[in-house]
Write a protein that holds these residues in place. Structure first.
Motif, PDB file in Angstrom:
ATOM      1  N   ASP A  14       1.009  -1.130   0.076  1.00 29.38           N
ATOM      2  CA  ASP A  14       0.132  -0.195  -0.007  1.00 29.38           C
ATOM      3  C   ASP A  14       0.973   1.371  -0.179  1.00 29.38           C
ATOM      4  OD1 ASP A  14      -1.758   2.166   0.927  1.00 29.38           O
ATOM      5  OD2 ASP A  14      -3.148   0.445   1.189  1.00 29.38           O
ATOM      6  N   HIS A  16       0.119   4.226   1.116  1.00 29.46           N
ATOM      7  CA  HIS A  16       0.047   4.927   2.350  1.00 29.46           C
ATOM      8  C   HIS A  16       0.752   4.338   3.538  1.00 29.46           C
ATOM      9  CE1 HIS A  16      -3.470   5.917  -0.303  1.00 29.46           C
ATOM     10  NE2 HIS A  16      -3.277   7.228   0.131  1.00 29.46           N
ATOM     11  N   ARG A  20      -0.454   1.087   6.031  1.00 32.74           N
ATOM     12  CA  ARG A  20       0.245  -0.050   5.567  1.00 32.74           C
ATOM     13  C   ARG A  20       1.002  -0.430   7.030  1.00 32.74           C
ATOM     14  NH1 ARG A  20       4.022   1.767   2.027  1.00 32.74           N
ATOM     15  NH2 ARG A  20       5.707   2.052   3.392  1.00 32.74           N
ATOM     16  N   ASP A  61      -3.249  -3.373  -2.276  1.00 38.28           N
ATOM     17  CA  ASP A  61      -4.254  -1.928  -2.362  1.00 38.28           C
ATOM     18  C   ASP A  61      -4.211  -1.886  -3.906  1.00 38.28           C
ATOM     19  OD1 ASP A  61      -5.583   0.469  -2.278  1.00 38.28           O
ATOM     20  OD2 ASP A  61      -3.624   1.590  -2.208  1.00 38.28           O
ATOM     21  N   ASN A  63      -5.172   0.830  -5.809  1.00 36.73           N
ATOM     22  CA  ASN A  63      -4.646   1.956  -6.412  1.00 36.73           C
ATOM     23  C   ASN A  63      -3.107   2.201  -5.893  1.00 36.73           C
ATOM     24  OD1 ASN A  63      -6.974   2.611  -8.336  1.00 36.73           O
ATOM     25  ND2 ASN A  63      -7.812   3.309  -6.125  1.00 36.73           N
ATOM     26  N   MET A  64      -2.291   1.931  -6.529  1.00 38.09           N
ATOM     27  CA  MET A  64      -1.005   2.148  -6.180  1.00 38.09           C
ATOM     28  C   MET A  64      -0.145   2.737  -7.416  1.00 38.09           C
ATOM     29  SD  MET A  64       0.164  -1.136  -3.829  1.00 38.09           S
ATOM     30  CE  MET A  64      -0.070  -2.375  -5.245  1.00 38.09           C
ATOM     31  N   ASP A  68      -0.210  -1.140 -10.302  1.00 42.62           N
ATOM     32  CA  ASP A  68      -1.313  -1.079  -9.493  1.00 42.62           C
ATOM     33  C   ASP A  68      -1.690  -2.575  -8.992  1.00 42.62           C
ATOM     34  OD1 ASP A  68      -2.699  -2.191 -11.400  1.00 42.62           O
ATOM     35  OD2 ASP A  68      -3.662  -0.631 -12.045  1.00 42.62           O
ATOM     36  N   GLY A  69      -2.508  -2.651  -8.323  1.00 45.78           N
ATOM     37  CA  GLY A  69      -3.104  -3.921  -7.749  1.00 45.78           C
ATOM     38  C   GLY A  69      -3.537  -5.028  -8.631  1.00 45.78           C
ATOM     39  N   LEU A  88      -7.284  -4.615  -1.218  1.00 49.57           N
ATOM     40  CA  LEU A  88      -7.996  -3.419  -0.575  1.00 49.57           C
ATOM     41  C   LEU A  88      -8.578  -2.520  -1.504  1.00 49.57           C
ATOM     42  CD1 LEU A  88      -5.161  -2.437   1.985  1.00 49.57           C
ATOM     43  CD2 LEU A  88      -7.360  -3.509   2.685  1.00 49.57           C
ATOM     44  N   THR A  89      -9.853  -2.270  -1.397  1.00 43.46           N
ATOM     45  CA  THR A  89     -10.624  -1.550  -2.478  1.00 43.46           C
ATOM     46  C   THR A  89     -11.725  -0.858  -1.938  1.00 43.46           C
ATOM     47  OG1 THR A  89     -11.811  -1.576  -4.567  1.00 43.46           O
ATOM     48  CG2 THR A  89     -11.827  -3.523  -3.613  1.00 43.46           C
ATOM     49  N   LYS A 111     -10.727  -0.494   3.266  1.00 43.40           N
ATOM     50  CA  LYS A 111      -9.474  -0.152   4.038  1.00 43.40           C
ATOM     51  C   LYS A 111      -9.811   0.220   5.474  1.00 43.40           C
ATOM     52  CE  LYS A 111      -6.676   1.706   0.433  1.00 43.40           C
ATOM     53  NZ  LYS A 111      -5.711   2.947  -0.114  1.00 43.40           N
TER      54      LYS A 111
END
Length: 220
Positions: A14, A16, A20, A61, A63-64, A68-69, A88-89, A111
């Motif tokens: 993640d 964030h 995380r 996650d 959105n990375m 991305d995931g 995680l969405t 989340k």
């Protein structure tokens, strides 16, 4: 459990850092769970896995940056299919979840997941292969509480039209597009959907898809 470890080895990705680190600290308090690495994006995750840091459960996650995931899951589904991916969405649309299932994701978490649900999700995905919670759409349900005999009986009760609808529900078709493909009216498709919700004891399209995947009716 299906893994060869006495402890479930978990990884987190993640971008964030506060979330995380908080999730990692929480998971390390669970019995028989250990976080073996954290990462800030999909690219870093794959680098660590390629370096032989292979988790049993990977919490990603969606959105990375960099990778991305979704794309991370697709790559893992091809190269490391034994890793159980939980996504995680914050997206609640069935079509988003169907697309992620096609990429090999085994379950979904929000989340703001409650610690008890997170613990349950990790154990569920290890024991049954999938985790599905109606907190994605409202209510927690264990899809796999029935015996194998009961599930086989349910499968045999489905007629060809119901099986066709179940398979199309695992695609990114809208219900209107499914109606066209089956040469049925939208109202007839709605009736089929509601009938299967009741018969298979699920409450959403994602539940139908996971049922179909679990019992070999579709493969991605």
């Amino acid at each position: 459990m299906n893994n060869s470890h006495s402890t479930i080895q978990v990884a987190l990705a993640d971008d964030h850092i506060l979330l995380r680190d908080a999730l990692a600290s929480l998971i390390n308090t669970f019995d028989n769970c250990k976080v073996i690495f954290t990462a800030s994006n999909g690219q870093e995750t794959l680098e660590k896995i390629k370096a032989n840091q292979i988790p049993d459960v990977l919490i990603l996650d969606l959105n990375m940056p960099l990778l991305d995931g979704y794309d991370t899951s697709k790559w893992l589904h091809t190269h490391y299919p034994a890793i159980h991916v939980l996504m995680l969405t914050m997206y609640d649309t069935d079509l988003t979840h169907i697309r992620l299932l096609q990429a090999g994701v085994r379950g979904f978490l929000k989340k703001d997941v409650h610690p008890d649900e997170l613990k349950f999700a990790i154990r569920s995905v290890m024991e049954s292969g999938y985790y599905y919670s109606h907190t994605v759409t409202g209510k927690l349900v264990n899809l796999f509480r029935n015996t194998l005999e009961d599930l086989a009986q349910k499968k045999n009760l489905l007629n060809e039209q119901e099986l066709q609808f179940l398979k199309l529900s695992c695609t990114e078709f809208t219900y209107k597009e499914i109606a066209v493909a089956m040469q049925l009216s939208p109202r007839a498709v709605d009736a089929l959907r509601d009938q299967l919700f009741n018969r298979l004891d699920v409450k959403s399209r994602v539940g139908l898809a996971m049922y179909a995947i679990r019992h070999g009716l579709v493969s991605f």
